[in-house]
Design a protein around this motif. Sequence first.
Motif, PDB file in Angstrom:
ATOM      1  N   PHE A  56       0.833  -1.206   0.000  1.00 20.32           N
ATOM      2  CA  PHE A  56       0.000   0.000   0.000  1.00 20.32           C
ATOM      3  C   PHE A  56       0.867   1.255   0.000  1.00 20.32           C
ATOM      4  O   PHE A  56       0.589   2.214  -0.729  1.00 20.32           O
ATOM      5  N   ALA A  57       1.925   1.264   0.804  1.00 19.47           N
ATOM      6  CA  ALA A  57       2.805   2.436   0.879  1.00 19.47           C
ATOM      7  C   ALA A  57       3.533   2.666  -0.445  1.00 19.47           C
ATOM      8  O   ALA A  57       3.753   3.809  -0.851  1.00 19.47           O
ATOM      9  N   LYS A  58       3.926   1.574  -1.140  1.00 21.72           N
ATOM     10  CA  LYS A  58       4.595   1.728  -2.443  1.00 21.72           C
ATOM     11  C   LYS A  58       3.638   2.245  -3.507  1.00 21.72           C
ATOM     12  O   LYS A  58       4.020   3.037  -4.364  1.00 21.72           O
ATOM     13  N   GLU A  59       2.389   1.773  -3.474  1.00 21.29           N
ATOM     14  CA  GLU A  59       1.403   2.208  -4.471  1.00 21.29           C
ATOM     15  C   GLU A  59       0.940   3.654  -4.247  1.00 21.29           C
ATOM     16  O   GLU A  59       0.519   4.309  -5.191  1.00 21.29           O
ATOM     17  N   ASN A  60       0.999   4.128  -3.014  1.00 15.23           N
ATOM     18  CA  ASN A  60       0.521   5.472  -2.679  1.00 15.23           C
ATOM     19  C   ASN A  60       1.620   6.275  -1.990  1.00 15.23           C
ATOM     20  O   ASN A  60       1.595   6.465  -0.771  1.00 15.23           O
ATOM     21  N   PRO A  61       2.596   6.775  -2.750  1.00 15.01           N
ATOM     22  CA  PRO A  61       3.706   7.492  -2.120  1.00 15.01           C
ATOM     23  C   PRO A  61       3.300   8.846  -1.534  1.00 15.01           C
ATOM     24  O   PRO A  61       4.015   9.406  -0.709  1.00 15.01           O
ATOM     25  N   GLY A  62       2.154   9.386  -1.928  1.00 18.96           N
ATOM     26  CA  GLY A  62       1.720  10.684  -1.416  1.00 18.96           C
ATOM     27  C   GLY A  62       1.023  10.601  -0.070  1.00 18.96           C
ATOM     28  O   GLY A  62       0.695  11.620   0.520  1.00 18.96           O
ATOM     29  N   ILE A  63       0.768   9.384   0.417  1.00 16.67           N
ATOM     30  CA  ILE A  63       0.084   9.199   1.692  1.00 16.67           C
ATOM     31  C   ILE A  63       1.103   8.743   2.728  1.00 16.67           C
ATOM     32  O   ILE A  63       1.798   7.750   2.540  1.00 16.67           O
TER      33      ILE A  63
END
Length: 194
Positions: A56-63
């Motif tokens: 999840f962290a890799k797919e959403n670097p802006g979060i």
Amino acid sequence: MSNSHLFLKSGFPRAPLQNGLGRYVCQLQRITLKFCKNNGSSRGMRDFIENHLVDFAKENPGIVVYVKPRRHRTPVLVAEYLNGQREWLNCRNNSQSEISKWIDLLKTQNGSSSSLRLRKMWHTDVPSIQGPWTPFLLRSPEAQNQTYPSREISTPLDVPQSATEKLIELFKQQKLEAAGEGGVDGVLEQKRAE
């Protein structure tokens, strides 16, 4: 009927920062996963952290993702948005798949949808300075002092002739011309000669 809406802030539905007019900006700024390392109600949260959090962290670097272990507390998801709103979600006894669905839902929201009582279903940032339309808006000044019924106003308007009326008029003209040149037989003879 509940009175819970009385304590909500009221406002208008608005697209945050004109989002969608240019590139899409995810409104979820940070998410905090709070859980207990030993409690059974946090099992789904622990499974999500072990198996899916890195993806999840890799797919959403802006979060920004925070993981906060707490003793003897129920698991909680806290989402913070760009507009300053916070969304708090209890995840007691939720499975790993349910938590991933909740996180996806929080990721697609803008933070103000559930904690705002809508006053109207529409809103504009630039309201009209002309005011609302009324039937008296574009009336002639001479009509203000007119007494009704009036013959001046009730005269037929200068409406252009319709296509059907024009064809009927042309037919009548041809019929009159043909009658003047020898009737219908004269018109047929002229056409044959051409």
